[in-house]
Design a protein around this motif. Structure first.
Motif, PDB file in Angstrom:
ATOM      1  N   GLU A   8      77.296   7.933  -1.600  1.00 53.51           N
ATOM      2  CA  GLU A   8      78.425   8.597  -0.902  1.00 53.51           C
ATOM      3  C   GLU A   8      79.825   7.623  -0.744  1.00 53.51           C
ATOM      4  O   GLU A   8      79.535   6.535  -0.170  1.00 53.51           O
ATOM      5  N   ALA A  49      75.026  18.104  -4.547  1.00 51.70           N
ATOM      6  CA  ALA A  49      74.815  19.009  -3.431  1.00 51.70           C
ATOM      7  C   ALA A  49      73.238  19.220  -3.285  1.00 51.70           C
ATOM      8  O   ALA A  49      72.651  19.331  -2.330  1.00 51.70           O
ATOM      9  N   ASP A  50      72.479  19.434  -4.709  1.00 57.99           N
ATOM     10  CA  ASP A  50      71.171  19.550  -4.699  1.00 57.99           C
ATOM     11  C   ASP A  50      70.265  18.374  -4.305  1.00 57.99           C
ATOM     12  O   ASP A  50      69.313  18.582  -3.592  1.00 57.99           O
ATOM     13  N   ARG A  79      71.460  16.138  -1.692  1.00 53.67           N
ATOM     14  CA  ARG A  79      72.097  16.190  -0.475  1.00 53.67           C
ATOM     15  C   ARG A  79      71.091  17.211   0.384  1.00 53.67           C
ATOM     16  O   ARG A  79      70.733  17.097   1.412  1.00 53.67           O
ATOM     17  N   GLY A  80      71.068  18.454  -0.419  1.00 58.77           N
ATOM     18  CA  GLY A  80      70.403  19.684   0.394  1.00 58.77           C
ATOM     19  C   GLY A  80      68.985  19.639   0.154  1.00 58.77           C
ATOM     20  O   GLY A  80      68.085  20.614   0.745  1.00 58.77           O
ATOM     21  N   ARG A  81      68.146  18.785  -0.590  1.00 59.65           N
ATOM     22  CA  ARG A  81      66.940  18.691  -0.813  1.00 59.65           C
ATOM     23  C   ARG A  81      66.597  19.969  -1.585  1.00 59.65           C
ATOM     24  O   ARG A  81      65.417  20.585  -1.224  1.00 59.65           O
ATOM     25  N   PHE A  82      67.071  20.501  -2.549  1.00 58.38           N
ATOM     26  CA  PHE A  82      66.658  21.766  -3.140  1.00 58.38           C
ATOM     27  C   PHE A  82      66.117  21.347  -4.367  1.00 58.38           C
ATOM     28  O   PHE A  82      66.372  20.831  -5.397  1.00 58.38           O
ATOM     29  N   THR A 124      64.582  10.993  -4.711  1.00 54.72           N
ATOM     30  CA  THR A 124      65.916  11.391  -4.356  1.00 54.72           C
ATOM     31  C   THR A 124      66.418  10.345  -3.038  1.00 54.72           C
ATOM     32  O   THR A 124      65.676   9.970  -2.286  1.00 54.72           O
TER      33      THR A 124
END
Length: 242
Positions: free
Chosen positions: A107, A152-153, A155-158, A176
């Motif tokens: 980031e 975003a996957d 960051r969002g833990r998808f 991750t």
């Protein structure tokens, strides 16, 4: 690097002195023992004290290289060390290290970026991993990866897109991590998770003084979790065989 190969910086007021060189050789032995046992703290393990006080017994070859700072490059007899530690009852990490695929997001001031193999940050991470004998892989981040998984996957833990993108790398272990580096001398933060065969087995939000320390903590956490599953307690094995 192979289990017995190390590269150690020579430090101190006079890095060319006999004392600095002796300390570097000891540090090299400790690094090899960490790799062989899967443990970060090795001083109190059975057989380690003997291994650290008998340098010539384990050292196969070495050379000192000029530079800033100068370095010791050495090769220790890791097979003989494994036998010694096992006979003394220390846990040893036998067999090949399972590769761990790391999806790392750095980031910055913008939207963040995925760190790919060959990136300077990836090199710093794999360098830290070499100290613990962990095999880390970073994604190629080519068109195939970009089509499947986004920043975003992570960051969002998808996990769906992440696991789908991870299949091509054939890694049962997937980590991750999101790295927040402070540019004003503040702490660096690393949010990370470790998955084994699609199941989350560990996670944490760690703070460290700088990026190097944060990456080192991630490697230590990964190594500790994997060692719990793969290292063999030699003392238990010896008890069961009697």
């Amino acid at each position: 690097a192979a289990g017995g190969e190390v590269s150690v910086r020579l430090t101190g007021g006079d890095p060319e002195s006999a004392g600095a060189r002796g300390q570097a050789r000891r540090q090299g032995r400790e690094t090899v023992i960490r790799r062989l046992t899967g443990r970060d703290q090795v001083a109190d393990l059975a057989g380690v004290a003997d291994a650290l006080t008998e340098p010539s017994r384990w050292l196969m070859r070495y050379a000192y290289e000029d530079g800033t700072p100068p370095r010791l490059r050495a090769v220790f007899d890791d097979r003989a060390l494994v036998r010694h530690l096992s006979e003394q009852g220390a846990p040893v990490w036998s067999g090949a290290r399972p590769p761990v695929l790391v999806w790392l997001v750095a980031e910055g001031a913008g939207r963040g970026r995925m760190v790919a193999a060959g990136d300077p940050l990836a090199d710093r991470l794999t360098s830290a991993a070499a100290r613990r004998g962990v095999s880390l892989t970073l994604p190629a981040r080519d068109a195939r990866d970009r089509d499947t998984v986004a920043v975003a996957d992570v960051r969002g833990r998808f996990d769906g897109p992440l696991l789908q993108a991870s299949r091509r790398y054939e890694a049962d272990w997937v980590a991750t991590a999101v790295l927040y580096e402070s540019g004003q001398g503040g702490d660096t933060t690393l949010n990370w998770r470790l998955l084994h065969e699609s199941e989350a087995v560990a996670s944490s939000r760690d703070r460290a003084g700088d990026t190097e320390a944060a990456l080192g903590r991630l490697v230590d956490a990964i190594a500790d979790r994997i060692a719990e599953r793969y290292s063999v307690d030699s003392a238990d094995d010896n008890d069961q065989s009697t």
